[in-house]
Scaffold this motif. Sequence first.
Motif, mmCIF file in Angstrom:
data_model
loop_
_atom_site.group_PDB
_atom_site.id
_atom_site.type_symbol
_atom_site.label_atom_id
_atom_site.label_comp_id
_atom_site.label_asym_id
_atom_site.label_seq_id
_atom_site.Cartn_x
_atom_site.Cartn_y
_atom_site.Cartn_z
ATOM 1 N N ALA A 59 32.144 49.599 36.538
ATOM 2 C CA ALA A 59 33.414 48.941 36.204
ATOM 3 C C ALA A 59 34.346 49.890 35.455
ATOM 4 O O ALA A 59 35.557 49.914 35.695
ATOM 5 N N GLU A 84 35.953 47.663 50.447
ATOM 6 C CA GLU A 84 37.116 46.827 50.119
ATOM 7 C C GLU A 84 38.301 47.643 49.621
ATOM 8 O O GLU A 84 39.447 47.363 49.977
ATOM 9 N N HIS A 85 38.035 48.640 48.785
ATOM 10 C CA HIS A 85 39.113 49.392 48.136
ATOM 11 C C HIS A 85 39.383 50.743 48.783
ATOM 12 O O HIS A 85 40.238 51.495 48.293
ATOM 13 N N GLU A 96 33.968 41.032 36.640
ATOM 14 C CA GLU A 96 33.602 40.045 37.654
ATOM 15 C C GLU A 96 33.245 40.737 38.970
ATOM 16 O O GLU A 96 32.320 40.322 39.674
ATOM 17 N N GLN A 97 33.971 41.802 39.301
ATOM 18 C CA GLN A 97 33.701 42.527 40.544
ATOM 19 C C GLN A 97 32.292 43.098 40.573
ATOM 20 O O GLN A 97 31.669 43.168 41.633
ATOM 21 N N VAL A 98 31.797 43.526 39.416
ATOM 22 C CA VAL A 98 30.471 44.143 39.371
ATOM 23 C C VAL A 98 29.394 43.172 38.896
ATOM 24 O O VAL A 98 28.259 43.562 38.637
ATOM 25 N N ALA A 114 38.461 40.992 35.141
ATOM 26 C CA ALA A 114 38.458 41.033 36.601
ATOM 27 C C ALA A 114 37.538 42.142 37.120
ATOM 28 O O ALA A 114 36.796 41.949 38.099
ATOM 29 N N LEU A 115 37.572 43.298 36.469
ATOM 30 C CA LEU A 115 36.693 44.396 36.865
ATOM 31 C C LEU A 115 35.225 44.036 36.637
ATOM 32 O O LEU A 115 34.360 44.331 37.474
ATOM 33 N N ARG A 172 30.007 47.646 49.038
ATOM 34 C CA ARG A 172 31.009 46.594 49.255
ATOM 35 C C ARG A 172 32.344 46.969 48.613
ATOM 36 O O ARG A 172 33.405 46.838 49.251
ATOM 37 N N LEU A 173 32.312 47.449 47.381
ATOM 38 C CA LEU A 173 33.547 47.801 46.678
ATOM 39 C C LEU A 173 34.244 48.982 47.332
ATOM 40 O O LEU A 173 35.477 49.026 47.435
#
Length: 272
Positions: free
Chosen positions: A156, A193-194, A130-132, A127-128, A189-190
């Motif tokens: 990541a 979002e976080h 995929e985020q990057v 999942a991490l 973006r990250l």
Amino acid sequence: MSLLRVSGLSRSFGGLKAVDNVSFDLEAGQLLALLGPNGAGKSTCFNMVNGQLPPSSGSIRLDGQELVGMRPRDIWRLGVGRTFQIAATFNSMTVLENVQTALVSRERKTFGLWKSAGSRYTDEAFALLEQVGMGADAHRACGVLAYGDVKRVELAIALANRPKLLLMDEPTAGMAPKERNELMALTKRLVTEHRIGVLFTEHSMDVVFAYADRMIVLARGKLIAEGDADTIRNDPRVQEVYFGTGKTFRPHAPLHDRAGGEARPAGQGAQQ
């Protein structure tokens, strides 16, 4: 309350004050650029926030908790991540294994690490990645990746600790213009979002002006300017420090060079 509050931070080496009474705040979800020419005190300031270097005086608070006096490992466990100018990954391990190792460390389950890390936290590691944008490369060795992709893996790894604060030391160093803009757009973006606060040093002025929410500028250990892109770009003290006024400086040095959009103080080399 600010996520990070630095107050009266100073560090001396003998009779030299590398950082002299520096104060600034950083909010969650904000990118703050730490700028200055060689010898300005950027690296010293950066390393004090991370706990690698103790300050001579001053305070560093994360969500109200004092970090001065704490070990880097303990600061990391409070939610302070870091990426480095030279990417720090295990080249012989796969992309997925690098992130899994970070997750194992976060959970403090290091017993028998090399035997069992490959079966732990697989879904979270994927999942991490995929985020990057590195999910498709999960089973490739880090040592064969292009440098820009290695920096994505490093991001990541930093995110594996679910950081509140991310320290990024020259995040786009050694990258082509297209790669560095992609990396910083991803980071922006990250962070949004976080709700992560980011303190970063950077030599590429195109990156700084495009992605930083605020900037602080050091010169000879002192904070000389802070504000948004327009404020910093038009500040006469910043222009003096970066481009000078004497015959040994180029008075009309552009902020964006033709080769890669990277501006450096006239007569200066790589950042220390």
